[in-house]
Design a protein around this motif. Structure first.
Motif, PDB file in Angstrom:
ATOM      1  N   LEU A   1       0.813  -1.211   0.000  1.00 14.58           N
ATOM      2  CA  LEU A   1       0.000   0.000   0.000  1.00 14.58           C
ATOM      3  C   LEU A   1       0.849   1.265   0.000  1.00 14.58           C
ATOM      4  N   LEU A   2       1.971   1.254   0.707  1.00 15.00           N
ATOM      5  CA  LEU A   2       2.725   2.506   0.874  1.00 15.00           C
ATOM      6  C   LEU A   2       4.222   2.282   0.684  1.00 15.00           C
ATOM      7  N   SER A   3       4.838   3.167  -0.093  1.00 16.42           N
ATOM      8  CA  SER A   3       6.295   3.271  -0.187  1.00 16.42           C
ATOM      9  C   SER A   3       6.718   4.573   0.474  1.00 16.42           C
ATOM     10  N   VAL A   4       7.627   4.487   1.434  1.00 15.16           N
ATOM     11  CA  VAL A   4       8.159   5.679   2.093  1.00 15.16           C
ATOM     12  C   VAL A   4       9.582   5.889   1.585  1.00 15.16           C
ATOM     13  N   VAL A   5       9.810   7.008   0.924  1.00 11.13           N
ATOM     14  CA  VAL A   5      11.124   7.332   0.357  1.00 11.13           C
ATOM     15  C   VAL A   5      11.848   8.237   1.347  1.00 11.13           C
ATOM     16  N   ILE A   6      13.007   7.762   1.847  1.00 10.73           N
ATOM     17  CA  ILE A   6      13.735   8.476   2.896  1.00 10.73           C
ATOM     18  C   ILE A   6      15.171   8.722   2.431  1.00 10.73           C
ATOM     19  N   PRO A   7      15.448   9.832   1.755  1.00 10.61           N
ATOM     20  CA  PRO A   7      16.828  10.156   1.398  1.00 10.61           C
ATOM     21  C   PRO A   7      17.633  10.518   2.646  1.00 10.61           C
ATOM     22  N   PHE A   8      18.924  10.194   2.629  1.00 11.00           N
ATOM     23  CA  PHE A   8      19.750  10.625   3.763  1.00 11.00           C
ATOM     24  C   PHE A   8      21.131  11.056   3.295  1.00 11.00           C
ATOM     25  N   TYR A   9      21.651  12.083   3.975  1.00  8.63           N
ATOM     26  CA  TYR A   9      22.972  12.636   3.676  1.00  8.63           C
ATOM     27  C   TYR A   9      23.453  13.395   4.911  1.00  8.63           C
ATOM     28  N   GLN A  10      24.514  12.917   5.524  1.00  5.72           N
ATOM     29  CA  GLN A  10      25.132  13.597   6.664  1.00  5.72           C
ATOM     30  C   GLN A  10      24.131  13.859   7.796  1.00  5.72           C
ATOM     31  N   VAL A  11      23.397  12.827   8.184  1.00  9.88           N
ATOM     32  CA  VAL A  11      22.379  12.994   9.225  1.00  9.88           C
ATOM     33  C   VAL A  11      22.520  11.933  10.317  1.00  9.88           C
ATOM     34  N   GLU A  12      23.746  11.517  10.627  1.00 10.15           N
ATOM     35  CA  GLU A  12      23.918  10.437  11.596  1.00 10.15           C
ATOM     36  C   GLU A  12      23.342  10.791  12.963  1.00 10.15           C
ATOM     37  N   GLN A  13      23.237  12.081  13.259  1.00 11.94           N
ATOM     38  CA  GLN A  13      22.690  12.509  14.546  1.00 11.94           C
ATOM     39  C   GLN A  13      21.173  12.330  14.612  1.00 11.94           C
ATOM     40  N   TYR A  14      20.515  12.228  13.446  1.00 13.00           N
ATOM     41  CA  TYR A  14      19.062  12.275  13.408  1.00 13.00           C
ATOM     42  C   TYR A  14      18.398  11.039  12.811  1.00 13.00           C
ATOM     43  N   ILE A  15      19.068  10.347  11.915  1.00 15.46           N
ATOM     44  CA  ILE A  15      18.399   9.324  11.127  1.00 15.46           C
ATOM     45  C   ILE A  15      17.860   8.180  11.979  1.00 15.46           C
ATOM     46  N   GLY A  16      18.535   7.862  13.062  1.00 20.69           N
ATOM     47  CA  GLY A  16      18.059   6.777  13.922  1.00 20.69           C
ATOM     48  C   GLY A  16      16.687   7.061  14.501  1.00 20.69           C
ATOM     49  N   ASP A  17      16.481   8.282  14.981  1.00 17.88           N
ATOM     50  CA  ASP A  17      15.173   8.647  15.538  1.00 17.88           C
ATOM     51  C   ASP A  17      14.095   8.594  14.469  1.00 17.88           C
ATOM     52  N   CYS A  18      14.437   9.059  13.260  1.00 15.83           N
ATOM     53  CA  CYS A  18      13.478   9.037  12.155  1.00 15.83           C
ATOM     54  C   CYS A  18      13.072   7.604  11.810  1.00 15.83           C
ATOM     55  N   LEU A  19      14.056   6.721  11.673  1.00 10.01           N
ATOM     56  CA  LEU A  19      13.775   5.344  11.259  1.00 10.01           C
ATOM     57  C   LEU A  19      13.086   4.543  12.359  1.00 10.01           C
ATOM     58  N   THR A  20      13.389   4.855  13.611  1.00  9.95           N
ATOM     59  CA  THR A  20      12.710   4.170  14.715  1.00  9.95           C
ATOM     60  C   THR A  20      11.209   4.382  14.632  1.00  9.95           C
ATOM     61  N   LEU A  21      10.801   5.593  14.319  1.00  9.05           N
ATOM     62  CA  LEU A  21       9.381   5.889  14.195  1.00  9.05           C
ATOM     63  C   LEU A  21       8.804   5.324  12.894  1.00  9.05           C
ATOM     64  N   ALA A  22       9.528   5.472  11.799  1.00 11.45           N
ATOM     65  CA  ALA A  22       9.034   4.955  10.517  1.00 11.45           C
ATOM     66  C   ALA A  22       8.836   3.447  10.568  1.00 11.45           C
ATOM     67  N   ALA A  23       9.658   2.769  11.354  1.00 13.11           N
ATOM     68  CA  ALA A  23       9.562   1.311  11.468  1.00 13.11           C
ATOM     69  C   ALA A  23       8.264   0.861  12.132  1.00 13.11           C
ATOM     70  N   GLN A  24       7.540   1.790  12.754  1.00 10.37           N
ATOM     71  CA  GLN A  24       6.273   1.438  13.391  1.00 10.37           C
ATOM     72  C   GLN A  24       5.110   1.344  12.395  1.00 10.37           C
ATOM     73  N   LEU A  25       5.332   1.730  11.148  1.00  3.15           N
ATOM     74  CA  LEU A  25       4.314   1.540  10.122  1.00  3.15           C
ATOM     75  C   LEU A  25       4.128   0.049   9.872  1.00  3.15           C
ATOM     76  N   PRO A  26       2.955  -0.389   9.454  1.00  2.00           N
ATOM     77  CA  PRO A  26       2.699  -1.829   9.269  1.00  2.00           C
ATOM     78  C   PRO A  26       3.686  -2.453   8.272  1.00  2.00           C
ATOM     79  N   GLU A  27       4.496  -3.367   8.763  1.00  2.73           N
ATOM     80  CA  GLU A  27       5.587  -3.913   7.950  1.00  2.73           C
ATOM     81  C   GLU A  27       5.084  -4.617   6.702  1.00  2.73           C
ATOM     82  N   GLN A  28       3.961  -5.323   6.813  1.00  7.64           N
ATOM     83  CA  GLN A  28       3.481  -6.118   5.680  1.00  7.64           C
ATOM     84  C   GLN A  28       2.881  -5.254   4.580  1.00  7.64           C
TER      85      GLN A  28
END
Length: 324
Positions: free
Chosen positions: A2-29
């Motif tokens: 149903l959904l594709s989430v496009v997440i570009p990243f560049y020089q964001v090691e301070q922030y990307i973990g928090d972003c992905l932790t929340l994005a991972a809560q979307l329904p995996e299937q």
């Protein structure tokens, strides 16, 4: 899918973990998360790889060379398989439950574009402020929604406010404009104006991080943003000329005029170093006839009046907005 989430990243090691932790809560299937590596030199790629090892619906797509945010978004879009697409910046914080509600509503109502609310938060203090208070609407043509939000003063161009039906983007050949700042202006407005069915929703789907090192915070380094503003005006003005007379065209012409005036208004607003401010002012003087022309052709009396002042005296125009 149903959904594709496009997440570009560049020089964001301070922030990307928090972003992905929340994005991972979307329904995996029902969701895929496409992490587009734009070839940064910090630890972001290692963090993204570690997340992918623990989440089957995540994968990294590494670009051959750095191309900027628009190019990275386009790379992810080309790989997307979901019925809907969402563009998420890797330093922001999604609200996964609200985002999923938006996707389900878009699916249920067969929307080409579904637009929601967001909030701001300060990276240093953690203070949070609401974004524009847009109101829920029924499904309507996207041009009508665009005009309605412009008229109410709540239109914002950020693509991460919206989920887009992927087939709709493909049918209309909508991709991000590469090599420019303010690329969202050249994506969301055309998308809405092409959309047969669009709607606004009151759910808050994202916390938008305000930080000094972001793209917006880089304006103090050079006056390149002036060229991007002018390029946006040229492209949106050309688009407006293709539209039939009506509210959508009028709203777009007014927006183009407002963007043109922003070249000079933002010189004091961005608190630029003296050298960059001087470069930006020189750009405004050089292009003042074109910039003021967009304002004079906006069809909006206050915008046109400001355009006349800009044409007569860019310096006086800037001083006015230094005091505001």
């Amino acid at each position: 899918m149903l959904l594709s989430v496009v997440i570009p990243f560049y020089q964001v090691e301070q922030y990307i973990g928090d972003c992905l932790t929340l994005a991972a809560q979307l329904p995996e299937q029902d969701c895929e998360l496409l992490l587009v590596d734009d070839c940064g030199g910090d630890g972001s790629a290692a963090i993204a790889k570690d997340f992918c090892a623990h989440h089957a619906n995540m994968r990294v797509i590494r670009r051959e060379k750095n191309g900027g945010l628009s190019a990275a978004r386009n790379t992810g879009l080309a790989e997307a398989c979901g019925e809907y697409v969402y563009f998420l910046d890797s330093d922001d914080l999604p609200r996964p439950q609200a985002l999923w509600q938006l996707v389900l509503a878009a699916k249920e109502q067969a929307l080409d574009v579904a637009k929601a609310r967001f909030s701001y938060f300060d990276d240093e203090t953690g203070e949070e402020m609401p974004g524009p208070a847009i109101e829920k609407t029924d499904a309507m043509p996207g041009g009508a929604l665009f005009a309605m939000q412009c008229r109410a003063g709540v239109y914002e161009p950020m693509v991460w406010q919206c989920v887009y039906r992927r087939a709709f983007l493909e049918e209309n050949e909508l991709t991000m404009a590469e090599g420019l700042l303010f690329e969202d202006e050249l994506f969301q407005a055309p998308a809405l104006l092409c959309a047969r069915r669009a709607a606004a929703f009151e759910m808050d789907i994202l916390r938008y991080r305000q930080r000094a090192g972001s793209i917006m915070g880089s304006f103090a380094k050079s006056s390149r943003w002036c060229e991007s503003y002018l390029a946006v005006c040229r492209r949106l003005s050309a688009l407006a000329k293709t539209l039939p007379a009506g509210e959508a065209r009028a709203a777009l012409c007014r927006r183009v005029g407002q963007i043109a005036l922003s070249v000079v208004k933002n010189i004091p607003a961005y608190h630029l170093p003296e050298t960059v401010a001087s470069e930006a002012m020189a750009f405004a003087r050089e292009h003042r006839r074109e910039l003021s022309g967009y304002a004079l052709e906006s069809g909006d009396a206050p915008v046109a009046a400001q355009g006349l002042l800009l044409r007569l005296s860019p310096k006086a125009f800037m001083k006015l907005y230094t005091r505001v």
